[in-house]
Structure formats: structure tokens, C-alpha cells
Design an enzyme around this catalytic site. Structure first.
Site, PDB file in Angstrom:
ATOM      1  CE  LYS A 193      47.189  53.738  -4.926  1.00 19.31           C
ATOM      2  NZ  LYS A 193      47.604  53.908  -3.556  1.00 19.31           N
ATOM      3  CB  CYS A 301      63.971  50.787  -4.254  1.00 12.88           C
ATOM      4  SG  CYS A 301      64.256  52.385  -4.842  1.00 12.88           S
TER       5      CYS A 301
HETATM    6  P1  NDP Z   1      53.276  48.117  -3.386  1.00  8.11           P
HETATM    7  O1  NDP Z   1      54.160  47.573  -4.618  1.00  8.11           O
HETATM    8  O2  NDP Z   1      52.316  47.221  -2.819  1.00  8.11           O
HETATM    9  O3  NDP Z   1      52.598  49.491  -3.431  1.00  8.11           O
HETATM   10  C1  NDP Z   1      53.039  50.545  -4.133  1.00  8.11           C
HETATM   11  C2  NDP Z   1      51.734  51.340  -4.680  1.00  8.11           C
HETATM   12  O4  NDP Z   1      51.367  50.604  -5.609  1.00  8.11           O
HETATM   13  C3  NDP Z   1      51.167  51.746  -3.719  1.00  8.11           C
HETATM   14  O5  NDP Z   1      50.532  53.196  -4.025  1.00  8.11           O
HETATM   15  C4  NDP Z   1      49.762  50.674  -3.476  1.00  8.11           C
HETATM   16  O6  NDP Z   1      48.858  51.370  -3.038  1.00  8.11           O
HETATM   17  C5  NDP Z   1      49.832  50.543  -4.963  1.00  8.11           C
HETATM   18  N1  NDP Z   1      49.253  49.333  -5.406  1.00  8.11           N
HETATM   19  C6  NDP Z   1      48.968  48.225  -4.692  1.00  8.11           C
HETATM   20  N2  NDP Z   1      48.602  46.925  -5.478  1.00  8.11           N
HETATM   21  C7  NDP Z   1      48.072  47.720  -6.493  1.00  8.11           C
HETATM   22  C8  NDP Z   1      47.499  47.365  -7.970  1.00  8.11           C
HETATM   23  N3  NDP Z   1      46.970  45.942  -7.791  1.00  8.11           N
HETATM   24  N4  NDP Z   1      47.227  47.991  -8.732  1.00  8.11           N
HETATM   25  C9  NDP Z   1      47.798  49.333  -8.736  1.00  8.11           C
HETATM   26  N5  NDP Z   1      48.510  49.743  -7.659  1.00  8.11           N
HETATM   27  C10 NDP Z   1      48.558  49.026  -6.769  1.00  8.11           C
HETATM   28  O7  NDP Z   1      54.564  48.221  -2.404  1.00  8.11           O
HETATM   29  P2  NDP Z   1      54.328  48.376  -0.705  1.00  8.11           P
HETATM   30  O8  NDP Z   1      54.213  49.886  -0.783  1.00  8.11           O
HETATM   31  O9  NDP Z   1      53.200  47.817  -0.252  1.00  8.11           O
HETATM   32  O10 NDP Z   1      55.329  47.736  -0.360  1.00  8.11           O
HETATM   33  C11 NDP Z   1      55.444  46.323  -0.382  1.00  8.11           C
HETATM   34  C12 NDP Z   1      57.100  46.131  -0.742  1.00  8.11           C
HETATM   35  O11 NDP Z   1      57.499  46.934  -1.991  1.00  8.11           O
HETATM   36  C13 NDP Z   1      58.239  46.498   0.126  1.00  8.11           C
HETATM   37  O12 NDP Z   1      58.334  45.592   0.843  1.00  8.11           O
HETATM   38  C14 NDP Z   1      59.280  46.595  -0.712  1.00  8.11           C
HETATM   39  O13 NDP Z   1      59.984  45.437  -0.905  1.00  8.11           O
HETATM   40  C15 NDP Z   1      58.721  47.339  -2.044  1.00  8.11           C
HETATM   41  N6  NDP Z   1      58.795  48.561  -2.430  1.00  8.11           N
HETATM   42  C16 NDP Z   1      59.765  48.708  -3.254  1.00  8.11           C
HETATM   43  C17 NDP Z   1      59.962  50.195  -3.524  1.00  8.11           C
HETATM   44  C18 NDP Z   1      60.637  50.585  -4.742  1.00  8.11           C
HETATM   45  O14 NDP Z   1      60.917  51.856  -4.462  1.00  8.11           O
HETATM   46  N7  NDP Z   1      61.257  49.991  -5.530  1.00  8.11           N
HETATM   47  C19 NDP Z   1      59.116  51.226  -2.652  1.00  8.11           C
HETATM   48  C20 NDP Z   1      58.188  50.862  -1.885  1.00  8.11           C
HETATM   49  C21 NDP Z   1      57.954  49.247  -1.669  1.00  8.11           C
HETATM   50  P3  NDP Z   1      48.650  51.013  -1.563  1.00  8.11           P
HETATM   51  O15 NDP Z   1      49.605  51.401  -0.995  1.00  8.11           O
HETATM   52  O16 NDP Z   1      47.093  51.922  -1.415  1.00  8.11           O
HETATM   53  O17 NDP Z   1      48.423  49.700  -1.310  1.00  8.11           O
END
Ligand code: NDP
Length: 820
Positions: A193, A301
């Protein structure tokens, strides 16, 4: 009219736009509307609900993508399950051919993939073209190689099954490659996903895969919200979850998968340091900072978002940096001559703005260069915040945008302390022309990827992953394979867990591990081991903490009832305080200047041999004790002691043979994978094989430089308490092995909730395993649990080896470029 002379004076860049025409043609071909990709076909979503994808540089609508419902998720998982039957049986050499074809196809569609990625995400085309897509191809080539070699190099392993993969929006294609390539190489099938903001490149990739002829069902792409992600995570027919995203959602997933027997790897957030020493090439370091924090608009990240500069060069360095910031070009992601593109979405833009304001409120000085931003689109200026307190929330929290905070230090020790002053541990870089200093700092900073005089260098052959709250598990390199395989002898754990709420919990967290201190044993259990006419001399073992026998804090004892129903001894009934003291002792010795983790493997192996020697010298006594407690035959007790001695020999052998390796990455230089200790490990031992179970878990942990708090078998603890004397006579430094007897779950609960325990291994019940995994989410500590399932500790395949060493270590990759 502009003259040539004017142009030379201003040295302005002209616009150099990449054409979106091929992407638009592809989108049009699909009517700008996409379904789910299941079994190599586009499937209309059951509820026909859609989500709009926009280009963050221009605000234009790109396409509508499906919002998955449960039926869509079920269909994708069912397709992956069916495909697993044949794909897992497909010879590795055949899987390698398919993966090679995918890699070739990626290269053929390189431009299309890169342009789409930039349009959907907002990242500069320069980056998607030169970094993201080449790395996508590289991963498929690299793991095609591992598919080819699996049957010979990993012959003791099998694929895990159906893998649910959830990725973020910052590197949609690269994250997809990190997830899918190793999974299918090892014979698994996947349901992936993508993040909602950036779904399109995964959908294009699906067609690239289908064109390469990959059998239907091996790769399925489901678009949907976080809710759909949750459906994948909780689906009973998924065997492993691989997630990259925020620490917050990572925590939720740890709790959702707790006790299920699903494997889990989490790549979470970070606040990575960039440490600049006074002797660094400051101009090179400025360029390094640009790569560290303004690559992908800081939405990385492992972005180097905390600059830590030596005080005496800080003013000069900051000035150079500000000058450089004034030359960064921010603009449309398809312009080939920009440095920074757009922020992925308005909500992320708002988050960044919130943090910058917070930085100001916290006393920081905010600097943003006077550079133009396009009139529309989600652009944000590169930002530097100085003069902040190290404890300020802007210094501690991940901002995930083009915002750098800076601190200063005086001594290398202070630099390392500041670098480690974070709950994260994903990456970091050190800048110095003194190789000794740089490598020393790189080895002391607690993070999974350390770069020397560079930052954000990636390759498929080098593993990536976090320490602490940055998650666990590795992606990339040989180490990344272990997320997608399990030993051949082991079936997918299906714990016998009675769940009242659909697998989401087993009841009350407060009730688990509740323990009422002991009372005297019932009279009929009277003392069983005295000689006729003479009562035995009372000997109640105490706790073993910091190399000393200490009284249990609560002064309670527990009777140990032997096989014949009689008391065969007493042990202390430990409580929270005993565990806390043991954890403190374990920390003291690991962190000491020449602490346990710093000793060389030879020294640790000598100590393990010495333990084996001393145990063997008393083997009859230990065998008698096992018979007395468990009622097993003399022969099998003897066999258990012999196996325990043998096991100590095994880990004495491994103490200096599992340090890591050189990774053959694309970096011109050296990339070293170091198997570092995890830290303080709490270990709850099984009841089976009271001596061998204890030794089998203690020995690999200490062999690899960890210190341990052992909770021996609850029913048969006396083999462990007899072991104090073996430890005392074997030169084991105080605090390396600490032993707290008592109620297994009660003591484990304190361990797993303890912020300063780095990992918990638990070999008790299915319910206890559930709670250990669930509670570990608080500080994302690593766990290894037995789910209450049997393990034959006598069998070398099950009772020792790589699985144990893997759990006892965490891989750090150190990247060192060479040459002038
Ligand atoms: P999220 O952790 O919210 O999302 C990452 C993935 O998980 C997306 O595909 C999201 O879907 C999905 N997701 C969200 N909620 C759930 C759930 N309850 N169960 C399973 N899957 C879920 O990160 P974001 O992309 O929204 O970013 C928010 C923050 O995360 C950023 O500000 C940053 O701090 C951090 N981040 C860290 C990353 C890394 O590489 N370590 C990468 C990206 C973000 P959907 O997009 O449909 O909500």
C-alpha cells in the site's frame, strides 16, 4: 534587450523544464482513474470510492485513485496467498530471471518513472532521475542476485509467506524497491500500500512488473487510506508486515500485530545529527549539509536535521552555510536546474510552518535566505534555526521539512553526547579530516547508518534501519534478507491466544503480570532433601546483581517444589525494584570506559570458555539438581548439562566471528557493516531445560557484547541460582549477567516497560508474548518472543546459531569514501 554581458553578470539560469507529455499520455490512457492492481490486472474497487492526487508544484489534478475497502484488501491478500503456493516453489534461479527482467524494464521506463515521481511528490526531477529511479533498478538487480544464490547461500531458510508492505510518501519508488525486491527474491508474495499523497508511481510500477511477465499475484498494489493499511496489518492471512513511516503509526502497528506471530519490521522517524569537527573541510561540509537536509526538501527519514558544530569554527561555518543557502534554487519539480522542489501536501507544509514558529517561540533565531519562491505551489524556503537549547522541542522532534537546527560543542565527548541526545537513531554524519576521530565518533553515535564526510548515500548492498525509536529490522544488504526468511525448521508461529476482540488484545494490561508475594508452602510440601534425622542447612539463594548476591528488595521468598511435590529449595521473589537495580548494574558495565561492549571478542570468548570449564567441573552437581527439580532421568539431566557446556563453547567461538563485513556498495570507498550489541537485554527463560534454556539465551547475548538481566525458569530456578558461583569463578565482570528470580510475567512486565532496556526476549506463554510485544511499543524496544510454542533446546538447529546472533546484534553501516 538582455545582452550577453548582462547574462555574464547575473549568471541566471534559464528554465530547463522536463516534459510531462509522456506522463500525461499515460494518465490519459487510464482516463486519469485507477483501480486496484491485483493478479496483474486492474480491478475496479468494490465501493467505487476514489481519492484525488495533485501535483504539489502546480496544484493540478493528476488522477483519481481507488480507496480500498475490506473486500479489495481481502482479494489482494487472497491473490498473494494463491501465488505464494507456486512462487515459493519456483527455483531461485527462475525468480532471479524475473527480477532481472523487472530491473531491465525499470531502466527502459526510467524517464517516465522519474517524471511521474516528481510530478506526484514534488521532488526535483534531478533527484528522481539520478537517485530514486537508479536505486529502484539497482535494488532489483541486487536482489535478483540473492534469488539466484538463495538455495546455496541460505539453504537453511524458507520464505515467510504473504507480506503486507506499507510505505510513506517521501520516496515512493525507492521505498517500494526496498520492500518488494528482497521479499520476492526470497519467494514471498506481497500486497503493498503506497501512501495516499503519492500513489501514482507505484501504479506505474505495477505495469512495469506485469510487462516483465512476473506471475500474477506475486506483486499486488492496493491504494487506500491508513484504514486500508490497518486492514492489511490485521489480516490473519498475512505473515509479515514491513512498514516505513512515522514512529506514531509504527507504535500502533507494533500493538496491532502483538502476539499474532507475524514478523514485523519498522523503519521510523529520525532526527539525525551532522557533526562538524574543527578540522573538517568546511566547504565540503557545507555541501554535505545541503545534501543532508535539503535533499528532497528535508522530507527524508535520515535527514541531517541537527547540525552540531565545534564552537571555534561555528561562526565561520554558519556564515558559509547562510551564503550557500542564498544560492539554493526552489521551484517546479520538473525544472532540471532547481535544488529544491515542493512540499508534498499542504498539511505537511503547515506542519513545517508550525515547527518553525515553535523554534522562534523557543528562543531560536530563524534564518531564511532572500530567494524567490514560485508564486503558486507548496514551496518552503530552506531554513536554519540557531541559538536553540538542546532540549528544545524543535531540536528533539522530527520536522520532516527543509529545516535545520544547529548546536555547538567543545569536545568530541560533548559532540557524541549531543548527537546521542535523542530518542531516535536512524542516521548521522561526521565531518573531520582526522580519520581516527571521525571513525571513533561514527562508532559511538547510536544510529543504524553513519556517514563519514558524506550524508544520505544509499545503495542496495548496504543495509539501512534504526536504533531505538527509529525502529527495528534492516532493509538492504544481506542483513535485509532476514526480514523475509525464517529457518526451515520453524513453521509460521500461530500462537494459541484467546482473544476477545478480534485479535486486538487479550484483556487488561494491568492484570497481566500481577503477582502477590509468596506465603509459606503448604505443609505437605515439607522439605524434601534433608538427610534422615538431620534438617538441611538452609541456603536461600539471593538475587545476583552487579556481580554480587543481594537480598531481594521485598524480602519475600518462593518455594521451589520438585518433581516429587516436595520443597527442593527457596529463591528470592523479585519485584520491580530488583529489576531496576539489575538494569542499572547492566548499564553501568556496558557504558563503563572499557565496558563489556568495548572489549574485544577474544576477551569475551576467553570468559565464555572459562564459564564452560567451570560448569563442566561441576556437571554432576548440576545434573543432580535438574533431576531433583524436574524429575527427569539422570541420563537426560546429564545430557542437558553437556549440551549447556557445548553451547558455551559455541558462543565462545562466535564471540570473535560475527563482527560484520565489508559491503560491496557503489560508494567509492569502504562501507562496513558492524554487528553492534543491542545493549541491555532482558531475558525471560523457558521452563523446559532450566539450565540449557538459560545458557542458550545468556551466552549469545553476552558473547556479542550485551549485558543481560536474566529471569530464570519460574518453576525450576535453582540451576540458574547455582550458576552464580560458576559466574563468580569465571572472570565475568559484575553486571554483565544479572539474575532476578521470581514470577516470570511480573518481572518481565517491569523489564518491558523499562525505558533503559533495549530489548526483551521472552520464552513464556502466548499471552505473555502478546503483552511483551504490545508493551514494547512504548519505546519501540526490540522483542523476541516464543509465543508459548515449543522449541527443542537440545537440537542445535533450534537452540543455537544465527537466529540467536541476529537477535543479539544490530547492524550499523559506516560509509567511508576514499580518495581526495
Ligand atoms: P504515516 O506514518 O502516517 O504514514 C505512512 C504510511 O502508513 C502511509 O502509507 C499511510 O497511509 C499508512 N498508515 C497511516 N495510518 C495507518 C494505520 N493506522 N495503519 C496502517 N497504515 C497506516 O506517515 P505520513 O506519511 O503521514 O507522515 C507523517 C510523519 O511521518 C512525517 O511528518 C514524518 O515525521 C514521518 N515519516 C517518516 C518517514 C520515514 O521514512 N521514516 C517517511 C514518511 C513520514 P496514508 O498515506 O494513506 O495515510
Amino acid at each position: 534587450m538582455t545582452t550577453l554581458l548582462d547574462l555574464f553578470k547575473t549568471m541566471e539560469y534559464g528554465p530547463a523544464p522536463e516534459s510531462p507529455s509522456a506522463v500525461n499520455a499515460w494518465l490519459e490512457e487510464h482516463g486519469r482513474k485507477f483501480g486496484q492492481f491485483i493478479n496483474n490486472e486492474w480491478v475496479t474497487p468494490k465501493a467505487a470510492k476514489y481519492y484525488s492526487s495533485y501535483n504539489p508544484s502546480t496544484g493540478e489534478l493528476l488522477a483519481e485513485t481507488a480507496q480500498a475497502e475490506k473486500k479489495d484488501v481481502d482479494a489482494a491478500i487472497a491473490a498473494a496467498r494463491t501465488a505464494f503456493g507456486t512462487w515459493s516453489e519456483t527455483p531461485g534461479v527462475v525468480r532471479a530471471r524475473y527480477m532481472y527482467a523487472i530491473a531491465r524494464n525499470i531502466q527502459k521506463h526510467h524517464r517516465l518513472l522519474a517524471v511521474l515521481e516528481s510530478m506526484d511528490n514534488g521532488k526535483p526531477i534531478r533527484e528522481s532521475r539520478d537517485v530514486d529511479v537508479p536505486l529502484l533498478a539497482r535494488h532489483f538487480y541486487y536482489y535478483a542476485g540473492w534469488a539466484q544464490l538463495m538455495e546455496t547461500e541460505l539453504r537453511d531458510y524458507q520464505p515467510v509467506g504473504v507480506i503486507g508492505q506499507i510505505i510513506p510518501w517521501n520516496f515512493p519508488l525507492m521505498m517500494l524497491a526496498w520492500k518488494i525486491a528482497p521479499a520476492i527474491a526470497m519467494g514471498n508474495t506481497v500486497v503493498l500500500k503506497p501512501a495516499s499523497y503519492t500513489r501514482l508511481s507505484a501504479l506505474l510500477f505495477a505495469e512495469v512488473v506485469a510487462e516483465a511477465g512476473l506471475p500474477p499475484g506475486v506483486v499486488n498494489i492496493i491504494t487506500g487510506s491508513g484504514k486500508a493499511g490497518e486492514m492489511i496489518v490485521t489480516h490473519p492471512d498475512v505473515d509479515k508486515i514491513a512498514f516505513t513511516g512515522s514512529t506514531e503509526i509504527g507504535r500502533t502497528l507494533r500493538q496491532l500485530t502483538a502476539g499474532s506471530g507475524k514478523k514485523l519490521s519498522l523503519e521510523l522517524g529520525g532526527k539525525s545529527p551532522v557533526v562538524v569537527f574543527e578540522d573538517a573541510d568546511l566547504d565540503a561540509a557545507v555541501e554535505g549539509v545541503v545534501d543532508a537536509i535539503w535533499f528532497n526538501q528535508g522530507q527524508v527519514c535520515c535527514a541531517g536535521s541537527r547540525l552540531i558544530v565545534q564552537e571555534n569554527v561555528a561562526p565561520r561555518f554558519i556564515q558559509k552555510l547562510k551564503t550557500r543557502m542564498g544560492h539554493l534554487r526552489v521551484g517546479d519539480s520538473l525544472d532540471k536546474s532547481i535544488d529544491m522542489g515542493a512540499i508534498v501536501d499542504k498539511s505537511q507544509w503547515d506542519t513545517i510552518e508550525h515547527w518553525v514558529k515553535m523554534g522562534e517561540k523557543e528562543g531560536g533565531k530563524v534564518f531564511q535566505p532572500d530567494i524567490p519562491l514560485p508564486a503558486k505551489g507548496l514551496f518552503y524556503k530552506p531554513t536554519l534555526i540557531t541559538d536553540l537549547d538542546p532540549a528544545a522541542s524543535t531540536v528533539q522532534e522530527e520536522i520532516f521539512g527543509p529545516v535545520l537546527v544547529s548546536l555547538t560543542f567543545r569536545t568530541p565527548e560533548e559532540a557524541i553526547a549531543l548527537a546521542n541526545n535523542t530518542r531516535y537513531g536512524l542516521g548521522g554524519s561526521v565531518w573531520s579530516d582526522n580519520i581516527n576521530l571521525a571513525l571513533d565518533a561514527a562508532s559511538k553515535i547510536k544510529a543504524g547508518a553513519m556517514w563519514v564526510n558524506c550524508h544520505n548515500v544509499f545503495d542496495a548492498a548496504g543495509g539501512f534501519g534504526g536504533y531505538r525509536e527509529s525502529g527495528f529490522g534492516r532493509e538492504g544488504g544481506r542483513e535485509g534478507l532476514f526480514e523475509y526468511i525464517r529457518p526451515k525448521w520453524m513453521e509460521r508461529p500461530r500462537p494459541d491466544l484467546v482473544t476477545g476482540d478480534g485479535g486486538r488484545g487479550t484483556g487488561d494490561a494491568n492484570a497481566w503480570g500481577e503477582h502477590t508475594p509468596s506465603r509459606p508452602a503448604r505443609p505437605e510440601a515439607g522439605r524434601g532433601n534433608g538427610r534422615v534425622g538431620l534438617p538441611p542447612v538452609d541456603r536461600t539463594p539471593k538475587m545476583y546483581v552487579g556481580g554480587k548476591q543481594v537480598r531481594p528488595d521485598g524480602a519475600y521468598t518462593l518455594a521451589v517444589i520438585g518433581a516429587k511435590g516436595k520443597i527442593v529449595g527457596q529463591v528470592g521473589d523479585g519485584n520491580r525494584k530488583d529489576i531496576r537495580n539489575a538494569v542499572e548494574a547492566a548499564h553501568a558495565v556496558i557504558e563503563a570506559r572499557q565496558g563489556w561492549a568495548m572489549r574485544h571478542g577474544y576477551n569475551r570468548s576467553q570468559i565464555l570458555y572459562f564459564i564452560a570449564e567451570n560448569l563442566d567441573a561441576r556437571n554432576a552437581e548440576f545434573a543432580t539438581r535438574i533431576c531433583e527439580m524436574t524429575g527427569c532421568t539422570k541420563k537426560s539431566a546429564q545430557a542437558e548439562v553437556d549440551a549447556a557446556v557445548e553451547r558455551l563453547f559455541t558462543y565462545a567461538a562466535w564471540a570473535d566471528k560475527y563482527g560484520g563485513n565489508i559491503q560491496e556498495t557503489t560508494l567509492r570507498g569502504i562501507t562496513v557493516a558492524v554487528n553492534e550489541p543491542v545493549g541491555v537485554i532482558g531475558i525471560a527463560c523457558p521452563d523446559e531445560y532450566p539450565l540449557l534454556g538459560f545458557v542458550s539465551l545468556m551466552a549469545p547475548a553476552i558473547a556479542r557484547g550485551n549485558t543481560v538481566v536474566m529471569i530464570p525458569s519460574q518453576r525450576f530456578p535453582l540451576s540458574a541460582t547455582d550458576f552464580y558461583q560458576v559466574l563468580d569463578t569465571s572472570d565475568v565482570p559484575g553486571g554483565v549477567v544479572n539474575i532476578v528470580t521470581g514470577d516470570r510475567d511480573h518481572l518481565t512486565k517491569t523489564l518491558v516497560q523499562h525505558e533503559d532496556v533495549d530489548a526483551v526476549w521472552y520464552f513464556g506463554s502466548a499471552e505473555g508474548s502478546y503483552w511483551v510485544e504490545y508493551e514494547s511499543a512504548a519505546n519501540m524496544k526490540r522483542t523476541w518472543v516464543g509465543y508459548g510454542l515449543p522449541r527443542d533446546w537440545m537440537d542445535r538447529e533450534q537452540g543455537e546459531g544465527h537466529e540467536f546472533l541476529h537477535e543479539a546484534t544490530q547492524v550499523k553501516n559506516i560509509w567511508v569514501p576514499t580518495g581526495e
